[in-house]
Design an enzyme around this catalytic site. Structure first.
Site, PDB file in Angstrom:
ATOM      1  CG  ASP A  19      -1.684   1.216   1.450  1.00 45.72           C
ATOM      2  OD1 ASP A  19      -2.330   1.644   0.471  1.00 45.72           O
ATOM      3  OD2 ASP A  19      -1.687   1.773   2.573  1.00 45.72           O
ATOM      4  CG  ASP A  21      -2.269   7.580   0.309  1.00 45.64           C
ATOM      5  OD1 ASP A  21      -1.456   8.515   0.371  1.00 45.64           O
ATOM      6  OD2 ASP A  21      -3.058   7.408  -0.631  1.00 45.64           O
TER       7      ASP A  21
HETATM    8  C1  XBP Z   1      -5.846   5.795   0.385  1.00 43.29           C
HETATM    9  C2  XBP Z   1      -6.991   6.613   0.032  1.00 43.29           C
HETATM   10  C3  XBP Z   1      -6.791   7.763  -0.869  1.00 43.29           C
HETATM   11  C4  XBP Z   1      -6.029   8.931  -0.289  1.00 43.29           C
HETATM   12  C5  XBP Z   1      -6.221  10.147  -1.132  1.00 43.29           C
HETATM   13  O1  XBP Z   1      -6.283   4.533   0.878  1.00 43.29           O
HETATM   14  O2  XBP Z   1      -8.093   6.355   0.438  1.00 43.29           O
HETATM   15  O3  XBP Z   1      -8.052   8.225  -1.196  1.00 43.29           O
HETATM   16  O4  XBP Z   1      -6.496   9.218   1.018  1.00 43.29           O
HETATM   17  O5  XBP Z   1      -5.870   9.901  -2.466  1.00 43.29           O
HETATM   18  P1  XBP Z   1      -5.319   3.265   0.856  1.00 43.29           P
HETATM   19  P2  XBP Z   1      -6.828  10.334  -3.673  1.00 43.29           P
HETATM   20  O6  XBP Z   1      -4.043   3.676   1.550  1.00 43.29           O
HETATM   21  O7  XBP Z   1      -6.058   2.225   1.646  1.00 43.29           O
HETATM   22  O8  XBP Z   1      -5.086   2.848  -0.558  1.00 43.29           O
HETATM   23  O9  XBP Z   1      -7.337  11.704  -3.358  1.00 43.29           O
HETATM   24  O10 XBP Z   1      -5.946  10.295  -4.888  1.00 43.29           O
HETATM   25  O11 XBP Z   1      -7.953   9.340  -3.724  1.00 43.29           O
HETATM   26 MG    MG Z   2      -3.232   2.940   3.359  1.00 43.75          MG
END
Ligand code: XBP
Ligand code: MG
Length: 263
Positions: A19, A21
């Site tokens: 992952d 983020d």
């Molecule tokens: C990450 C997300 C993303 C980010 C923002 O979740 O939910 O939406 O918060 O990015 P994970 P965007 O780590 O579970 O993949 O604005 O590009 O969506």
């Molecule tokens: Mg995440």
């Protein structure tokens, strides 16, 4: 399983599905949140997401969905909020891409060493994220080198957002591997549920936003990737993997060797 038993099962670990983020980078509180707020400000809106509210909104994955859900909570009609979410998210994505490109977002402690160790052992790297390709690609490139990731699945490719398993399923398909050969590393309950639904064993490396979530079903829960000068603490270790203060290759090999029970 003891460390000595890992050698016989080494062949089973072929790849790791990562992952972005909250996992490779601590990007939410001081990254995405700031970009959402700047987009609101530029649009002349008074709405601001403070650290606490953003933590609640993180339950909704995907930035556009997160904005739409917030305005739904403010009583906005569906047509109005989906138009607004699309417009604001497009600008937020530009702002966050600029932030990532100028180096505002850094890897979590120990990630560089972790990726180097996997790569050095020939373990393939894949990414499964709910974030947007527009910023994911330059961020990975700047921090780690995009070419190191054999497969990168973002919200541009996956039809649904986590906890839906589609991003992890597509990553496995791209790698052409069975789930048992490619454990996932995630930071959140939504990520854990997505990985598990796709059949992957999942290590969770918590951060300040996700620390209190219930990670029942995770193969291992740590409070960081860990490094010799900043060791990680083990928060849950149901398989007795006993990592040495960091998430290392040997621990993942032993996890892959327990697959079936771990996934
Ligand atoms: C990450 C997300 C993303 C980010 C923002 O979740 O939910 O939406 O918060 O990015 P994970 P965007 O780590 O579970 O993949 O604005 O590009 O969506
Ligand atoms: Mg995440």
């Amino acid at each position: 399983m003891s460390r000595g038993q890992a050698a016989g099962a080494e062949h089973r670990l072929r790849a790791v599905v990562l992952d972005v983020d909250g996992t490779l980078v601590d990007s939410e509180r001081d990254g995405h949140r700031v970009a959402f707020n700047l987009a609101f400000e530029e649009a002349g809106l008074d709405d601001r997401w403070d650290v606490e509210l953003y933590g609640e909104l993180l339950e909704v994955t995907g930035g556009e969905r997160r904005i739409a859900t917030y305005f739904e909570q403010q009583g906005m009609t569906e047509v109005e909020r989906s138009e607004r979410a699309a417009r604001l998210h497009a600008r937020k994505t530009e702002i966050f891409t600029e932030m990532a490109s100028r180096g505002d977002i850094e890897p979590r402690t120990g990630v560089d060493e972790f990726l180097d160790e996997l790569e050095g052992a020939g373990v393939r790297l894949a990414v499964a994220t709910t974030g947007s390709r527009q910023w994911v690609a330059p961020l990975l490139d700047r921090l780690f080198g995009l070419e190191r990731f054999e497969v990168v699945v973002t919200s541009a490719e996956a039809p649904e957002r986590k906890p839906d398993p589609s991003a992890h399923e597509m990553a496995l398909k791209g790698l052409d591997l069975a789930a048992s050969a490619a454990p996932a590393v995630e930071d959140s309950l939504n990520g854990l549920r997505a990985a598990k639904s796709a059949g992957l064993a999942c290590v969770v490396v918590v951060n300040d936003y996700t620390r209190e979530q219930d990670f029942d079903g995770a193969a291992l829960v740590l409070d960081g990737f860990g490094r010799p000068d900043a060791p990680a603490s083990v928060l849950a270790d149901p398989h007795g993997l006993d990592p040495p203060g960091r998430l290392d290759l040997d621990t993942l090999r032993r996890l892959a060797a327990t697959s079936g029970s771990a996934a």
